[in-house]
Design a protein around this motif. Structure first.
Motif, PDB file in Angstrom:
ATOM      1  N   TYR A   1       0.950  -1.580  -0.195  1.00 19.88           N
ATOM      2  CA  TYR A   1      -0.102   0.595   0.013  1.00 19.88           C
ATOM      3  C   TYR A   1       0.682   1.621  -0.423  1.00 19.88           C
ATOM      4  O   TYR A   1       1.595   1.320   1.047  1.00 19.88           O
ATOM      5  N   GLY A   2       1.081   1.531  -1.403  1.00 16.09           N
ATOM      6  CA  GLY A   2       1.737   3.611  -1.400  1.00 16.09           C
ATOM      7  C   GLY A   2       3.741   2.632  -0.772  1.00 16.09           C
ATOM      8  O   GLY A   2       3.656   1.476  -1.778  1.00 16.09           O
ATOM      9  N   ILE A   3       4.041   3.013  -0.115  1.00 19.33           N
ATOM     10  CA  ILE A   3       5.258   2.854   0.397  1.00 19.33           C
ATOM     11  C   ILE A   3       5.245   1.231   1.273  1.00 19.33           C
ATOM     12  O   ILE A   3       6.194   0.751   1.859  1.00 19.33           O
ATOM     13  N   LYS A   4       4.284   1.246   1.758  1.00 22.23           N
ATOM     14  CA  LYS A   4       4.326   0.142   2.860  1.00 22.23           C
ATOM     15  C   LYS A   4       3.860  -1.299   2.307  1.00 22.23           C
ATOM     16  O   LYS A   4       3.415  -1.376   1.305  1.00 22.23           O
ATOM     17  N   THR A   5       4.772  -2.369   3.272  1.00 16.71           N
ATOM     18  CA  THR A   5       4.467  -3.712   2.698  1.00 16.71           C
ATOM     19  C   THR A   5       4.389  -4.056   4.109  1.00 16.71           C
ATOM     20  O   THR A   5       4.497  -4.423   5.180  1.00 16.71           O
ATOM     21  N   LYS A   6       3.491  -5.627   3.605  1.00 14.12           N
ATOM     22  CA  LYS A   6       3.283  -6.688   4.094  1.00 14.12           C
ATOM     23  C   LYS A   6       3.939  -7.677   3.522  1.00 14.12           C
ATOM     24  O   LYS A   6       2.772  -8.096   2.797  1.00 14.12           O
ATOM     25  N   ARG A   7       3.959  -8.304   4.862  1.00 15.92           N
ATOM     26  CA  ARG A   7       4.254 -10.182   4.144  1.00 15.92           C
ATOM     27  C   ARG A   7       3.480 -11.258   5.370  1.00 15.92           C
ATOM     28  O   ARG A   7       3.995 -10.796   6.373  1.00 15.92           O
ATOM     29  N   TYR A   8       2.753 -12.098   4.377  1.00 15.87           N
ATOM     30  CA  TYR A   8       2.589 -13.478   5.641  1.00 15.87           C
ATOM     31  C   TYR A   8       2.909 -14.602   5.302  1.00 15.87           C
ATOM     32  O   TYR A   8       3.402 -14.589   4.506  1.00 15.87           O
ATOM     33  N   TYR A   9       3.657 -14.988   5.822  1.00 20.36           N
ATOM     34  CA  TYR A   9       4.557 -16.196   6.102  1.00 20.36           C
ATOM     35  C   TYR A   9       3.774 -17.189   7.202  1.00 20.36           C
ATOM     36  O   TYR A   9       3.859 -17.576   8.203  1.00 20.36           O
ATOM     37  N   ILE A  10       3.993 -18.525   6.131  1.00 15.18           N
ATOM     38  CA  ILE A  10       3.116 -19.581   6.276  1.00 15.18           C
ATOM     39  C   ILE A  10       4.063 -20.652   6.483  1.00 15.18           C
ATOM     40  O   ILE A  10       4.347 -21.066   4.940  1.00 15.18           O
ATOM     41  N   ASP A  11       5.210 -20.993   8.142  1.00 13.19           N
ATOM     42  CA  ASP A  11       6.015 -22.247   7.365  1.00 13.19           C
ATOM     43  C   ASP A  11       5.345 -23.804   6.962  1.00 13.19           C
ATOM     44  O   ASP A  11       6.264 -23.989   6.853  1.00 13.19           O
ATOM     45  N   LEU A  12       4.620 -23.435   8.019  1.00 14.77           N
ATOM     46  CA  LEU A  12       3.369 -25.235   7.344  1.00 14.77           C
ATOM     47  C   LEU A  12       2.368 -25.151   6.878  1.00 14.77           C
ATOM     48  O   LEU A  12       1.512 -24.822   8.444  1.00 14.77           O
ATOM     49  N   GLY A  13       1.900 -25.110   6.083  1.00 17.03           N
ATOM     50  CA  GLY A  13       0.635 -24.952   5.350  1.00 17.03           C
ATOM     51  C   GLY A  13      -0.146 -26.428   4.428  1.00 17.03           C
ATOM     52  O   GLY A  13       1.148 -26.428   3.718  1.00 17.03           O
ATOM     53  N   GLN A  14      -1.011 -26.283   4.744  1.00 18.66           N
ATOM     54  CA  GLN A  14      -1.140 -27.604   3.087  1.00 18.66           C
ATOM     55  C   GLN A  14      -2.830 -26.613   2.633  1.00 18.66           C
ATOM     56  O   GLN A  14      -3.465 -26.093   3.782  1.00 18.66           O
ATOM     57  N   VAL A  15      -3.013 -27.180   1.426  1.00 24.68           N
ATOM     58  CA  VAL A  15      -4.341 -26.459   0.744  1.00 24.68           C
ATOM     59  C   VAL A  15      -4.995 -28.069   0.686  1.00 24.68           C
ATOM     60  O   VAL A  15      -5.018 -28.856   1.286  1.00 24.68           O
ATOM     61  N   ILE A  16      -6.012 -26.980   1.524  1.00 26.01           N
ATOM     62  CA  ILE A  16      -7.091 -28.634   2.242  1.00 26.01           C
ATOM     63  C   ILE A  16      -8.373 -28.650   1.566  1.00 26.01           C
ATOM     64  O   ILE A  16      -9.289 -29.244   1.235  1.00 26.01           O
ATOM     65  N   ASN A  17      -8.803 -27.804   0.930  1.00 26.30           N
ATOM     66  CA  ASN A  17     -10.553 -27.384  -0.094  1.00 26.30           C
ATOM     67  C   ASN A  17      -9.904 -26.484  -0.838  1.00 26.30           C
ATOM     68  O   ASN A  17      -8.604 -25.338  -1.649  1.00 26.30           O
ATOM     69  N   LEU A  18     -10.558 -27.040  -2.365  1.00 32.08           N
ATOM     70  CA  LEU A  18     -10.140 -26.316  -3.212  1.00 32.08           C
ATOM     71  C   LEU A  18     -12.232 -25.947  -3.377  1.00 32.08           C
ATOM     72  O   LEU A  18     -12.675 -26.755  -3.759  1.00 32.08           O
ATOM     73  N   ALA A  19     -12.793 -24.706  -4.094  1.00 32.73           N
ATOM     74  CA  ALA A  19     -14.079 -24.914  -4.710  1.00 32.73           C
ATOM     75  C   ALA A  19     -14.310 -24.318  -5.724  1.00 32.73           C
ATOM     76  O   ALA A  19     -13.733 -25.167  -6.589  1.00 32.73           O
ATOM     77  N   GLU A  20     -15.146 -24.996  -6.076  1.00 32.68           N
ATOM     78  CA  GLU A  20     -16.295 -24.933  -7.344  1.00 32.68           C
ATOM     79  C   GLU A  20     -15.521 -24.446  -8.058  1.00 32.68           C
ATOM     80  O   GLU A  20     -15.161 -23.226  -8.280  1.00 32.68           O
ATOM     81  N   VAL A  21     -15.231 -24.746  -9.125  1.00 32.95           N
ATOM     82  CA  VAL A  21     -14.752 -24.844 -10.223  1.00 32.95           C
ATOM     83  C   VAL A  21     -15.387 -24.579 -11.295  1.00 32.95           C
ATOM     84  O   VAL A  21     -16.110 -25.471 -11.814  1.00 32.95           O
ATOM     85  N   LYS A  22     -15.546 -23.058 -11.926  1.00 36.65           N
ATOM     86  CA  LYS A  22     -16.461 -22.651 -13.636  1.00 36.65           C
ATOM     87  C   LYS A  22     -15.709 -22.172 -14.509  1.00 36.65           C
ATOM     88  O   LYS A  22     -15.379 -22.226 -14.156  1.00 36.65           O
ATOM     89  N   ASP A  23     -16.019 -22.835 -15.228  1.00 37.68           N
ATOM     90  CA  ASP A  23     -15.747 -23.036 -16.634  1.00 37.68           C
ATOM     91  C   ASP A  23     -16.862 -22.790 -17.070  1.00 37.68           C
ATOM     92  O   ASP A  23     -18.175 -23.065 -18.000  1.00 37.68           O
ATOM     93  N   LEU A  24     -16.633 -20.874 -18.237  1.00 41.13           N
ATOM     94  CA  LEU A  24     -18.501 -20.934 -18.608  1.00 41.13           C
ATOM     95  C   LEU A  24     -17.464 -19.902 -18.965  1.00 41.13           C
ATOM     96  O   LEU A  24     -16.943 -19.120 -19.305  1.00 41.13           O
ATOM     97  N   HIS A  25     -18.556 -19.188 -20.034  1.00 40.36           N
ATOM     98  CA  HIS A  25     -18.159 -18.127 -21.347  1.00 40.36           C
ATOM     99  C   HIS A  25     -18.173 -16.695 -20.824  1.00 40.36           C
ATOM    100  O   HIS A  25     -17.572 -15.468 -21.001  1.00 40.36           O
ATOM    101  N   SER A  26     -18.245 -16.331 -19.558  1.00 40.47           N
ATOM    102  CA  SER A  26     -19.014 -14.876 -19.002  1.00 40.47           C
ATOM    103  C   SER A  26     -18.137 -15.042 -17.381  1.00 40.47           C
ATOM    104  O   SER A  26     -18.402 -14.026 -16.895  1.00 40.47           O
ATOM    105  N   ASP A  27     -17.415 -15.647 -17.648  1.00 36.46           N
ATOM    106  CA  ASP A  27     -16.089 -15.876 -16.757  1.00 36.46           C
ATOM    107  C   ASP A  27     -15.240 -16.727 -16.779  1.00 36.46           C
ATOM    108  O   ASP A  27     -14.763 -16.823 -17.546  1.00 36.46           O
ATOM    109  N   ALA A  28     -13.926 -15.690 -16.133  1.00 41.05           N
ATOM    110  CA  ALA A  28     -12.790 -16.607 -16.325  1.00 41.05           C
ATOM    111  C   ALA A  28     -13.087 -17.766 -15.185  1.00 41.05           C
ATOM    112  O   ALA A  28     -12.897 -17.375 -13.742  1.00 41.05           O
TER     113      ALA A  28
END
Length: 278
Positions: A137-164
Motif C-alpha cells: 500500500y504505497g510505500i508500505k509492505t505486508k508479508r504473511y509467512y506460513i511455515d507449515l501450510g497445506q491446501v485442504i480445499n478447492l472451491a467449486e470450479v466453473k468453466d463458463l463463457h461469462s467469467d474466467a
C-alpha cells in the motif's frame, strides 16, 4: 486520539504482481517484509479481486461452578486458515499447488502439438509447504509467512463463457517447528517504508572545548532518533539521544585544533561539523 489515515492499509499486489508464492519444505524462509525470496518460492501470478482472507478461529467453553455461574472460560481449539483465489489457472505453479506436485505432467510443444498438460484429480492429501503472501500500500509492505501450510480445499470450479476460470484455495496452517517463529501459525511482517533521513548537524554547543576531554557537547539538528554511532575525529564517543533534534556527546581528549563531528544512523552518516579544541 486524532484520526490518522496514514495508519490505514489497503492491500494491493506488488508492482511485479507476485502476491502468492509457495516453496518446498526446507527452503530458506524470509525474516522480514522486504527481503528477496529464495528462487524456490514460485510466483503464482494474479489473484482474485477478493484478495487474501486470513481467518482465525478460537473455540472456547465455559467451565461452570456450583450455582450455574461461569467460573472460567477456557480455549479448546485454535485454527488459522487462509483463503486466496488463483486467476492464472493454466500456470504450472498454480496447477501444482492446486492438485499436487506429482499430479501435473507437462509435455513441451513439438511440431505436432502445443504445450500439453495433464492434471490428475486424486484423493491424496496435498503436501505441507512454505507459503508467502505479499501485499503493498504505497510505500508500505505486508508479508504473511506460513511455515507449515497445506491446501485442504478447492472451491467449486466453473468453466463458463461469462467469467474466467478460478481456483479458490483454502490453506490450513500448522504450528511451526522453528522456535524463532514463536509458535505463529502465520507470521506477519510489516515495513512502513519510511526510511529515516541521514542526521543533519546544525549547531554545536559549546563550539569550543578543552583538550583534556570529558566535556559535554549538545548538538542540535535533525534525524537523531535511531543514532547508531557518533564520532569526533577518528574517535567513537558516547552519545545520548534527547529527541530527534537534540543529541549530547562526550568529547575525547584531543590536541589543540579542530576535529570533525559525524553522527550516523541506519540510513547513513551526517555531513561533518567542526569542533574546536583549545
Amino acid at each position: 486520539m486524532a484520526v490518522n489515515v496514514q495508519n490505514a492499509f489497503v492491500g494491493r499486489p506488488p508492482i511485479d504482481g507476485g502476491v502468492y508464492h509457495r516453496a518446498p519444505l526446507g527452503t530458506p524462509r524470509p525474516t522480514d517484509a522486504l527481503s528477496a525470496l529464495d528462487p524456490a518460492y514460485l510466483d503464482h501470478g494474479a489473484v482474485g479481486e477478493d484478495g487474501v482472507a486470513v481467518n482465525q478461529t478460537r473455540d472456547t467453553t465455559d467451565v461452570k461452578m456450583m450455582g450455574g455461574e461461569t467460573f472460567v472460560n477456557v480455549q479448546t481449539n485454535y485454527d488459522e486458515q487462509v483463503v486466496i483465489t488463483m486467476m492464472e489457472t493454466d500456470r504450472p505453479a498454480v496447477l501444482a499447488t492446486t492438485f499436487g506436485d506429482q499430479n501435473v505432467e507437462i509435455v513441451p510443444a513439438t511440431a505436432q502439438h502445443g504445450l500439453q498438460k495433464t492434471i490428475y484429480h486424486t484423493s491424496e492429501p496435498l503436501p505441507i509447504s512454505h507459503h508467502v503472501i505479499d501485499t503493498v500500500y504505497g510505500i508500505k509492505t505486508k508479508r504473511y509467512y506460513i511455515d507449515l501450510g497445506q491446501v485442504i480445499n478447492l472451491a467449486e470450479v466453473k468453466d463458463l463463457h461469462s467469467d474466467a476460470t478460478k481456483y479458490t484455495l483454502t490453506i490450513k496452517t500448522y504450528k511451526p517447528l522453528a522456535v524463532e517463529l514463536k509458535g505463529g501459525n502465520v507470521v506477519e511482517y510489516r515495513d512502513d517504508g519510511a526510511v529515516p533521513a541521514v542526521p543533519v548537524l546544525s549547531t554545536l554547543s559549546p563550539a569550543s572545548v578543552g583538550t583534556a576531554g570529558g566535556d559535554l557537547v549538545t548538538i542540535t539538528g535533525s534525524g537523531f532518533l535511531g543514532t547508531t554511532l557518533a564520532k569526533v575525529g577518528t574517535d567513537t564517543v558516547e552519545h545520548a539521544v534527547v529527541n530527534d533534534s537534540t543529541l549530547v556527546i562526550v568529547v575525547p581528549a584531543h590536541a589543540a585544533g579542530t576535529a570533525n563531528v559525524v553522527v550516523t544512523n541506519a540510513t547513513g552518516a551526517s555531513a561533518p561539523k567542526a569542533l574546536t579544541f583549545a
